[in-house]
Write a protein that holds these residues in place. Structure first.
Motif, PDB file in Angstrom:
ATOM      1  N   TRP A 232       0.800  -1.223   0.000  1.00 46.50           N
ATOM      2  CA  TRP A 232       0.000   0.000   0.000  1.00 46.50           C
ATOM      3  C   TRP A 232       0.831   1.270   0.000  1.00 46.50           C
ATOM      4  CZ3 TRP A 232       1.111   3.122   4.109  1.00 46.50           C
ATOM      5  CH2 TRP A 232       1.800   2.505   5.179  1.00 46.50           C
ATOM      6  N   LEU A 233       2.085   1.195   0.449  1.00 48.17           N
ATOM      7  CA  LEU A 233       2.835   2.411   0.762  1.00 48.17           C
ATOM      8  C   LEU A 233       3.207   3.259  -0.452  1.00 48.17           C
ATOM      9  CD1 LEU A 233       5.475   2.840   3.501  1.00 48.17           C
ATOM     10  CD2 LEU A 233       5.983   3.670   1.228  1.00 48.17           C
ATOM     11  N   PRO A 234       3.846   2.724  -1.499  1.00 47.19           N
ATOM     12  CA  PRO A 234       4.261   3.625  -2.589  1.00 47.19           C
ATOM     13  C   PRO A 234       3.103   4.367  -3.234  1.00 47.19           C
ATOM     14  CG  PRO A 234       5.374   1.499  -2.768  1.00 47.19           C
ATOM     15  CD  PRO A 234       4.315   1.344  -1.725  1.00 47.19           C
ATOM     16  N   ARG A 235       1.971   3.679  -3.417  1.00 48.60           N
ATOM     17  CA  ARG A 235       0.834   4.336  -4.041  1.00 48.60           C
ATOM     18  C   ARG A 235       0.266   5.429  -3.147  1.00 48.60           C
ATOM     19  NH1 ARG A 235      -5.152   1.846  -4.848  1.00 48.60           N
ATOM     20  NH2 ARG A 235      -5.990   3.449  -6.217  1.00 48.60           N
ATOM     21  N   ALA A 301      10.269   2.293 -11.138  1.00 52.81           N
ATOM     22  CA  ALA A 301       9.417   3.466 -10.936  1.00 52.81           C
ATOM     23  C   ALA A 301       9.588   4.450 -12.086  1.00 52.81           C
ATOM     24  CB  ALA A 301       9.755   4.143  -9.613  1.00 52.81           C
ATOM     25  N   ARG A 302       8.467   5.057 -12.480  1.00 58.01           N
ATOM     26  CA  ARG A 302       8.488   6.020 -13.572  1.00 58.01           C
ATOM     27  C   ARG A 302       7.997   7.398 -13.141  1.00 58.01           C
ATOM     28  NH1 ARG A 302      11.640   3.271 -15.146  1.00 58.01           N
ATOM     29  NH2 ARG A 302      11.868   2.159 -17.136  1.00 58.01           N
ATOM     30  N   ASP A 303       7.869   7.632 -11.861  1.00 59.16           N
ATOM     31  CA  ASP A 303       7.580   8.981 -11.373  1.00 59.16           C
ATOM     32  C   ASP A 303       8.298   9.179 -10.052  1.00 59.16           C
ATOM     33  OD1 ASP A 303       5.571   8.487  -9.062  1.00 59.16           O
ATOM     34  OD2 ASP A 303       4.739   7.353 -10.734  1.00 59.16           O
ATOM     35  N   LEU A 304       8.585  10.433  -9.734  1.00 59.08           N
ATOM     36  CA  LEU A 304       9.457  10.741  -8.607  1.00 59.08           C
ATOM     37  C   LEU A 304       8.851  10.359  -7.271  1.00 59.08           C
ATOM     38  CD1 LEU A 304      11.065  14.178  -9.496  1.00 59.08           C
ATOM     39  CD2 LEU A 304      12.107  11.930  -9.511  1.00 59.08           C
ATOM     40  N   ALA A 305       7.543  10.560  -7.111  1.00 62.14           N
ATOM     41  CA  ALA A 305       6.931  10.255  -5.816  1.00 62.14           C
ATOM     42  C   ALA A 305       6.975   8.762  -5.509  1.00 62.14           C
ATOM     43  CB  ALA A 305       5.495  10.763  -5.785  1.00 62.14           C
ATOM     44  N   ARG A 306       6.715   7.919  -6.510  1.00 61.18           N
ATOM     45  CA  ARG A 306       6.836   6.471  -6.292  1.00 61.18           C
ATOM     46  C   ARG A 306       8.290   6.094  -6.024  1.00 61.18           C
ATOM     47  NH1 ARG A 306       2.679   2.915  -7.353  1.00 61.18           N
ATOM     48  NH2 ARG A 306       0.792   3.861  -8.198  1.00 61.18           N
ATOM     49  N   LEU A 307       9.220   6.771  -6.683  1.00 57.82           N
ATOM     50  CA  LEU A 307      10.634   6.531  -6.425  1.00 57.82           C
ATOM     51  C   LEU A 307      10.972   6.829  -4.969  1.00 57.82           C
ATOM     52  CD1 LEU A 307      13.254   5.733  -7.854  1.00 57.82           C
ATOM     53  CD2 LEU A 307      13.609   8.132  -8.401  1.00 57.82           C
ATOM     54  N   ALA A 308      10.419   7.933  -4.447  1.00 54.51           N
ATOM     55  CA  ALA A 308      10.622   8.250  -3.030  1.00 54.51           C
ATOM     56  C   ALA A 308       9.944   7.222  -2.138  1.00 54.51           C
ATOM     57  CB  ALA A 308      10.081   9.651  -2.737  1.00 54.51           C
ATOM     58  N   GLY A 309       8.752   6.752  -2.530  1.00 55.30           N
ATOM     59  CA  GLY A 309       8.054   5.740  -1.749  1.00 55.30           C
ATOM     60  C   GLY A 309       8.839   4.447  -1.640  1.00 55.30           C
ATOM     61  N   TYR A 310       9.459   4.027  -2.727  1.00 56.36           N
ATOM     62  CA  TYR A 310      10.266   2.806  -2.670  1.00 56.36           C
ATOM     63  C   TYR A 310      11.543   3.019  -1.858  1.00 56.36           C
ATOM     64  CZ  TYR A 310       7.213   0.435  -5.949  1.00 56.36           C
ATOM     65  OH  TYR A 310       6.115  -0.172  -6.532  1.00 56.36           O
TER      66      TYR A 310
END
Length: 532
Positions: A232-235, A301-310
């Motif tokens: 659930w976290l990256p999304r 990941a293809r966007d910065l926010a998901r990159l930060a989430g991971y």
């Protein structure tokens, strides 16, 4: 030290939130002034608390509400670890406040009161001395986080927010079931009393005790996003507004704090042969699996926010594995990594938010790394290129600031020298090579090093795509208050790079106190109060 200092970090944001609701959102300046005063007060209170508990001979400070005995009444306990976490909470909230004062807080109602209630729940969770009130403060911070996750509305945010709420309601149910089982076996929920009673639990009921502890552990492993419980976290973090996502980077550390606290206090070496190191192996290998999952997700990941989430997943997995080893030197390094990774990930979320859009419409932000251009809007990069030869001659200050901040975040998250991210990772990884390290330490060591290498690849790819490949990319306007928040977070990481000796000494003493919990137990339960 007045014992009332312990309860002040909980009462202060509670009273401020109530005042902000009474004042109303129309008086924005008053609401903002109250938030600033609250965050400054929290930092000062946490600093005073840290100085008090780190004095020579200090073990822990105890606040007994109603002066009831600790085994039966409600107690708040401040030691080195809890004071550190309260200070980190206050510093992060104060650093994020200028960013939220810009464009983000006006996209929904009651942002500031929700933030104060979140701070109350976080500080209460760090300072409580019994499991039931841990559940109470856990629910307070979750209730506030639900409102913050949905703040700003939009289909994408509502969908991820409802998913987040459903997952945490399941975690709360498991938490309550686990606490009930532990209370049924021992007759108390005070942490110090549990540490005294667990070695004497009869064998016929020890299985129920372990079942309750396992349920409690799963509830917090969901919060720390251990694989496969962290889907659930990256999304969710990608959908939240940047300031909220940055604050949520600390919320995952609540689970780390509880697992570290209870793992060493209740199931350390003094828990008896049947319960010593209960669940530590699961945390070690769960942390390894979480780091591996974070690496795969980050590379895809293809966007910065998901990159930060991971990156949050990788941080959580690294800390879980370090807790599972239960070695004092590794624990000290893990605490250093916890502080640095929290500040760096928070800064990265803020940078990603500024790179996402111009901030006019946050209902469906997409922090995509793909090239984009917004029609009808003048490019912010026109001054980058000369008219004749198309060679770069000038870099506007906002773009330069974003580029430097992005590079600093990359160095910190990857753990590369010379910044404090490298020092924290070195302090964490070096003890894993000792002869006395537990089995599995080598696997965790190799995977954490690989995670740093993969972080370099992912962030270099993202930085090249954003700043170099597409000269027509439109960069948003960056406000001074938003830059101030990023500068504060990265400046703290730089300061910890220079002034590293005293913080590391404090963290080593903290780890030593955690691995020798007798001082904590005797501070909460004086000899006259220890009951069979």
């Amino acid at each position: 030290m007045s014992n009332h200092l312990i309860i002040a970090p909980i009462v202060t944001p509670l009273l401020v939130a109530a005042l902000q609701l009474l004042v109303g959102e129309k008086r924005r300046r008053t609401v903002l002034a109250l938030s600033i005063a609250s965050c400054v007060a929290l930092v000062l209170l946490a600093a005073a608390l840290m100085l008090a508990v780190s004095a020579d001979g200090a073990l822990a400070a105890v606040y007994r509400l109603g002066d009831w005995p600790a085994r039966f009444g409600i107690v708040l306990v401040a030691d080195r670890l809890s004071a550190l976490m309260v200070l980190l909470t206050g510093v992060l909230a104060l650093a994020l406040l200028p960013y939220a004062l810009g464009r983000w807080q006006h996209r929904g109602g009651h942002f500031q009161p929700l933030l104060q209630f979140l701070l109350m729940g976080l500080n209460g969770a760090f300072l409580t001395g019994d499991l039931f009130n841990l559940f109470v403060f856990f629910e307070v911070l979750l209730a506030a986080s639900y409102g913050l996750a949905l703040h700003g509305s939009g289909a994408r945010r509502v969908s991820a927010g409802l998913h987040y709420i459903a997952v945490n309601l399941i975690a709360s149910m498991l938490f309550l079931l686990g606490v009930s089982l532990i209370f049924g076996v021992t007759g108390t929920l005070n942490m110090a009393a549990l540490a005294e009673l667990i070695p004497t639990v009869p064998e016929r009921t020890r299985a129920l005790l372990h079942a309750g502890a396992a349920l409690l552990g799963v509830a917090f492993l969901i919060k720390t996003a251990m694989w496969p419980l962290g889907f659930w976290l990256p999304r969710t973090y990608a959908a939240a507004s940047p300031a909220v996502a940055a604050m949520f980077a600390l919320m995952t550390k609540v689970g780390i704090y509880v697992l570290l606290r209870l793992g060493l206090l209740l199931f350390g070496d003094g828990a008896g042969p049947a319960s010593a190191h209960f669940g530590s192996g699961w945390m070690l290998w769960g942390g390894v699996a979480t780091v591996a999952a974070g690496i795969v997700g980050m590379l895809g990941a293809r966007d910065l926010a998901r990159l930060a989430g991971y990156n949050v997943l990788i941080s959580s997995g690294t800390l879980l594995g370090a807790i599972g080893l239960q070695l004092p030197a590794v624990t000290a390094g893990a605490l250093a990594y916890l502080v640095i990774s929290t500040l760096a990930i928070a800064a990265f979320f803020l940078v990603a938010g500024l790179l996402a859009s111009d901030g006019d419409d946050d209902t469906d932000d997409s922090l995509s790394l793909e090239p984009y251009e917004q029609p009808g809007e003048a490019s912010a990069n026109e001054s980058l290129y000369a008219q004749e030869d198309e060679r770069p001659v000038v870099i506007p200050a906002p773009i330069a600031m974003l580029g430097v901040s992005f590079s600093a975040c990359a160095l910190l998250l990857a753990g590369l020298p010379p910044l404090s991210g490298f020092l924290a990772k070195f302090a964490l990884l070096a003890p894993m090579l000792d002869d006395g390290a537990r089995p599995g330490a080598g696997v965790l060591f190799a995977l954490v090093v690989a995670a740093g290498f993969c972080t370099v690849i992912a962030l270099c790819r993202a930085g090249i795509q954003i700043f170099w490949v597409e000269p027509e990319r439109i960069f948003p306007k960056v406000r001074l208050v938003e830059s101030a928040s990023i500068a504060i977070l990265l400046g703290l990481c730089l300061l910890l790079t220079v002034l590293v000796e005293r913080p590391l000494r404090y963290l080593r003493d903290t780890a030593g106190q955690l691995h020798a919990p007798a001082g904590y137990i005797h501070a909460v339960l004086p000899p006259a109060q220890v009951l069979p």
